[in-house]
Design a protein around this motif. Structure first.
Motif, PDB file in Angstrom:
ATOM      1  N   GLU A   1       4.210   6.500  -2.444  1.00 45.22           N
ATOM      2  CA  GLU A   1       5.200   5.527  -2.614  1.00 45.22           C
ATOM      3  C   GLU A   1       4.687   4.304  -1.794  1.00 45.22           C
ATOM      4  O   GLU A   1       4.135   4.390  -0.790  1.00 45.22           O
ATOM      5  CB  GLU A   1       6.600   5.849  -1.982  1.00 45.22           C
ATOM      6  CG  GLU A   1       7.452   6.686  -2.782  1.00 45.22           C
ATOM      7  CD  GLU A   1       7.751   6.410  -3.997  1.00 45.22           C
ATOM      8  OE1 GLU A   1       8.210   5.344  -4.101  1.00 45.22           O
ATOM      9  OE2 GLU A   1       7.473   7.273  -5.022  1.00 45.22           O
ATOM     10  N   TRP A   2       4.936   3.152  -2.347  1.00 47.17           N
ATOM     11  CA  TRP A   2       4.609   1.757  -1.710  1.00 47.17           C
ATOM     12  C   TRP A   2       5.472   1.835  -0.320  1.00 47.17           C
ATOM     13  O   TRP A   2       6.634   2.128  -0.395  1.00 47.17           O
ATOM     14  CB  TRP A   2       4.946   0.575  -2.407  1.00 47.17           C
ATOM     15  CG  TRP A   2       3.930   0.519  -3.525  1.00 47.17           C
ATOM     16  CD1 TRP A   2       2.990   1.409  -4.037  1.00 47.17           C
ATOM     17  CD2 TRP A   2       3.984  -0.534  -4.352  1.00 47.17           C
ATOM     18  NE1 TRP A   2       2.172   0.736  -5.036  1.00 47.17           N
ATOM     19  CE2 TRP A   2       2.647  -0.492  -5.107  1.00 47.17           C
ATOM     20  CE3 TRP A   2       4.499  -1.882  -4.659  1.00 47.17           C
ATOM     21  CZ2 TRP A   2       2.304  -1.387  -6.206  1.00 47.17           C
ATOM     22  CZ3 TRP A   2       4.204  -2.734  -5.248  1.00 47.17           C
ATOM     23  CH2 TRP A   2       3.188  -2.581  -6.414  1.00 47.17           C
TER      24      TRP A   2
ATOM     25  N   LEU B   1       0.976  -1.212  -0.080  1.00 48.47           N
ATOM     26  CA  LEU B   1       0.050  -0.060  -0.040  1.00 48.47           C
ATOM     27  C   LEU B   1       0.974   1.380  -0.107  1.00 48.47           C
ATOM     28  O   LEU B   1       2.026   1.233   0.478  1.00 48.47           O
ATOM     29  CB  LEU B   1      -0.884  -0.013   1.352  1.00 48.47           C
ATOM     30  CG  LEU B   1      -2.112  -0.783   1.336  1.00 48.47           C
ATOM     31  CD1 LEU B   1      -2.839  -0.512   2.706  1.00 48.47           C
ATOM     32  CD2 LEU B   1      -3.065  -0.861   0.176  1.00 48.47           C
ATOM     33  N   THR B   2       0.390   2.387  -0.414  1.00 47.75           N
ATOM     34  CA  THR B   2       1.175   3.575  -0.385  1.00 47.75           C
ATOM     35  C   THR B   2       0.820   4.082   0.998  1.00 47.75           C
ATOM     36  O   THR B   2      -0.176   3.734   1.466  1.00 47.75           O
ATOM     37  CB  THR B   2       0.719   4.567  -1.336  1.00 47.75           C
ATOM     38  OG1 THR B   2      -0.639   4.880  -1.200  1.00 47.75           O
ATOM     39  CG2 THR B   2       0.897   4.193  -2.939  1.00 47.75           C
TER      40      THR B   2
END
Lengths: 566, 252
Positions: B128-129, B89-90
């Protein structure tokens, strides 16, 4: 170096020993189930081989030729499987394992690390293939009444064969990591393997092999098999292994000792070459593997938007869980490979009905169509269960180590589990209903049968999903890195057995009412009210069974999650 | 705000926490100290509702955590010692997920997410992840998630692990700021300097029992008065003088 090498193996042995002790403590029932399944699989493999070989033995003139050809094919398949399995295991053992950082920081020679990892790879990737290969070779021995020398040769020959496969696998891995970063290599390999399997599966199915089993063609098939040359070469270790066994099995002239020595010397040479390759390429590849991340699959934004839209009917907490699960699912490359397999399964499933030519069968076609449609409901149930074990059963486990986040939030375990249930029920219902509707359409069944199939499938799917989510919550595997591995544990095996049993029981319960309805319909006789009552009773029983199979495991799973402590 | 009444936790033969009674008031930053294996994390997990006490009860905001865990958890924000998160997930998706769990939605959530990314210096990484985040960034993200719903109580297990000096300063000021707003912070830590600097009161747990409780000055008196720094007080109370001798020996 020998001391270091043995010392490096110590943690693996200890972990294995502790795991075995843990298994013993984890309950006799669990062990009994796994043991029984193992024995059944063994017995099944042995029986199948025994029957095929006995049949070959009875075929005049070419019987032995067929048995030798089969052995040749089997050894090639074994060797290829071993090499591939070693490539995959070596990637983890040599490049991706967490302990490597510690090992490489120790004042231990890289050769000792290589050898320790070599043994780890060899055992990790070969034990299962060997275990399930033994009944095949056992069947050969029994059918052809081989002496003890044959069994000794199988066991002795296996050792260098395994060493060669491991060395070849590891060398291939080191070569691949020279070309791609380790993490990407793993995904590329996985994808290639799945694509290969899927294409092979589709190709085989579209060739319509059932035509070969036409009675008139059977003889031709046997002669064809006898004439065909298996993909073996005198330079392949699998060929040497086969040559060790053939003279001992079929009382033919041969040089088993020479071929064994070929195997043994090649095994030692491959170890030496492996060390040479390790010295040249390993450290460089490992250091590069520290730098690269995993491949990202860019899922188009509209898919996320569609998923968000579809989750709107859910309340805030459930919606959050569903949206998060959909995102994680779409971004996990291992799930993508499983989706490919699923797509192939569905295509072949429907294709089978498309090519089914009922006109050739000397039975009342309408009756047969409806009988097949009824059995098809059960078959679609099995397919749904097979899909569910890959996607539904791991639904709770995929929370992984981040499960604390949900546990510490004000969301009940009931809401979490039910959110997952609904999230998976909808796509599985679409899949299972599509399977029965399309296949019934290909069969041109009556409206009544279509309705009954849709009704049964809806309840079956609810039961299969509830059972999967529930047992997945009872036996969660939060610490498994690879999602695909979740479907291989004890809980997953238990789920598969229960799901299959549930589908079989449903088919059994519906068999009588379906038969009663269709017998009277085709005979043109009005059904008596008391028979209708029994029919409705049977269908109601099916519905109750499905609801029980759906609800009970879900509640059990919720209780287990609530009682679970980190 | 937090009340522990005769709380005991047993694992088979081991008693991890033994009849622990404690009261932490509103607007207080409470430091929970103890050597490794003393029972800190177990206590924290029991308060957060991740574990059930074998005996005794825990009340948060007057709600018994075992009886009504959902209402009690809605009042709390929890920060664990190891920030395991959903790797794919971000950062923003994680906060939105947590928002959904705490029923923070719509514009209120949008605003809060922006605010927290700004506050914790993660604005450039919000899309960002999480798998690409460093340990310190994860820790900051977890803290954002824990205070997203403006909890009355923040439970923290080892807040400083993996944080750079700026991060550590930020966390200390956030805890103090929470306290001025009348929120309660309950934190376990090994970083005695942080406890000394931030906490209003300190409790020391050793072998599952609370052996000292009070302000730094009160602890000083309990430690027979000859130690001035919290480290020395802690070592005296937990029987760690041996360690001091080892350090002296190494120096010589």
């Amino acid at each position: 170096m020998t001391d270091d090498f043995l010392h490096l193996l110590y943690p693996s042995w200890r972990s294995l020993w502790s795991r075995k002790r843990g298994d013993r403590e984890s309950g006799a029932f669990r062990q009994a189930v796994i043991f029984t399944l193992g024995i059944l699989f063994w017995a099944g493999t042995f029986y199948l081989c025994y029957r095929v070989l006995s049949y070959f033995q009875g075929v005049e003139v070419i019987g032995t030729v067929l048995a030798v050809k089969l052995l040749s094919m089997l050894t090639v398949v074994f060797f290829s499987l071993l090499v591939f399995s070693n490539i995959v295991t070596a990637l983890s053992a040599f490049y991706l394992s967490d302990e490597l950082v510690l090992l490489h920081a120790l004042p231990v020679s890289p050769d000792a690390i290589y050898l320790a990892k070599f043994v780890e790879t060899l055992i990790g990737s070969s034990w299962m293939i060997v275990l399930f290969g033994l009944p095949v070779f056992g069947a050969y021995g029994v059918v052809y009444k081989a002496s003890w020398t044959y069994y000794g040769a199988v066991l002795l020959g296996f050792v260098p064969l395994l060493v060669i496969a491991a060395a070849v696998g590891i060398i291939c891995t080191m070569g691949l990591v020279r070309l791609f970063p380790a993490r990407k290599t793993k995904e590329i390999l996985l994808l290639l393997a799945v694509l290969f399997l899927v294409s092979l599966y589709l190709l085989f199915r579209f060739l319509q092999p059932e035509r070969l089993f036409d009675a008139a063609d059977r003889n031709r098939l046997l002669h064809f098999l006898a004439a065909v040359t298996p993909p073996s070469s005198a330079y392949l270790p699998s060929h040497w292994f086969k040559e060790c066994l053939v003279p001992l099995l079929f009382a033919r002239p041969g040089t088993p000792l020479f071929h064994f020595l070929l195997l043994a010397s090649t095994a030692m040479a491959s170890l030496t070459i492996g060390i040479w390759v390790e010295k040249r390429f390993y450290m460089d590849g490992w250091m590069r593997s520290q730098e690269a991340g995993e491949t990202r699959i860019a899922v188009p934004a509209w898919i996320h938007r569609a998923a968000d839209f579809l989750s709107r009917p859910f309340a805030a907490q459930a919606r959050a869980v569903v949206q998060k699960d959909i995102r994680l699912f779409l971004r996990d490359t291992t799930q993508w490979t499983q989706l490919l397999l699923l797509a192939a399964l569905v295509v072949v499933y429907l294709y089978n009905f498309r090519v089914l030519d009922l006109k050739q069968v000397p039975l009342a076609t309408v009756y047969l169509q409806n009988l097949l449609a009824f059995l098809n409901t059960g078959l679609a149930g099995f397919v749904t269960a097979a899909v569910a074990i890959r996607f539904v059963f791991p639904a709770v486990s995929v929370e992984g180590r981040a499960f604390w986040l949900v546990r510490s939030a004000p969301i009940s375990m009931a809401r979490l589990v039910w959110s997952k249930f609904w999230m998976y029920l909808v796509p599985l219902l679409v899949l299972s209903e599509s399977l029965v509707i399309l296949s019934n359409w290909f069969l041109s069944v009556s409206g009544l049968m279509m309705g009954l199939s849709i009704f049964t499938m809806a309840f079956l799917t609810a039961g299969i999903v509830g059972l999967g989510i529930g047992l997945g919550a009872v036996y969660p595997r939060f610490f498994v890195e690879n999602v695909a591995k979740i479907a291989t544990g004890y809980g997953a095996i238990l789920y598969m057995i229960l799901a299959m049993g549930f589908v079989a029981l449903t088919v059994f319960l519906e068999a009588w009412p379906v038969n009663a309805i269709f017998t009277s319909t085709f005979a043109g006789i009005e059904m008596h009210a008391s028979r209708w009552a029994l029919v409705i009773g049977s269908l109601a029983l099916t519905a109750i069974l499905s609801l029980g199979v759906c609800l009970f495991p879900v509640y059990w799973g919720i209780r287990r999650l609530e009682a679970r402590e980190p | 705000m937090i009340e522990l009444r005769e709380v005991t936790k047993r694992y088979r033969d081991l008693t991890a926490v033994n009849r622990l009674s404690l009261h932490v008031g509103r607007g207080e930053v409470f430091g929970f100290l103890g050597p490794n294996g003393a029972g800190k994390t177990t206590t924290i997990k029991m308060i957060a509702g991740l574990m059930r006490p074998t005996e005794g009860s825990i009340l948060v905001g007057g709600i018994d955590v075992a009886v009504d865990p959902m209402r009690a958890k809605a009042l709390m924000g929890f920060i664990p010692d190891r920030p395991f998160l959903y790797e794919k997930l971000t950062g923003e998706e994680l906060l939105r997920f947590v928002g959904g769990l705490y029923r923070v939605e719509g514009r209120r959530l949008d605003q809060r997410v922006d605010e927290l990314f700004e506050l914790f210096g993660l604005k450039d990484f919000r899309h960002e992840w999480i798998e690409g985040y460093s340990h310190g960034m994860r820790q900051r993200l977890v803290m954002s998630a824990a205070i997203l719903h403006h909890p009355d109580v923040v439970i923290v297990d080892e807040p400083m692990v993996g944080l750079d000096p700026q991060g550590a300063r930020l966390v200390k000021s956030i805890f103090r700021e929470q306290c001025t707003r009348g929120k309660t912070v309950f934190m376990s830590t090994h970083t005695l300097g942080v406890a000394e600097e931030v906490c209003d009161r300190i409790g020391i747990i050793h072998k599952g029992e609370l052996i000292a409780l009070g302000t730094k000055e009160e602890l000083q008196q309990q430690a027979k008065g000859d130690a001035d720094r919290l480290e020395s007080i802690f070592l005296q109370l937990t029987g760690g003088e041996g360690m001091t001798r080892v350090v002296e020996h190494l120096k010589s």
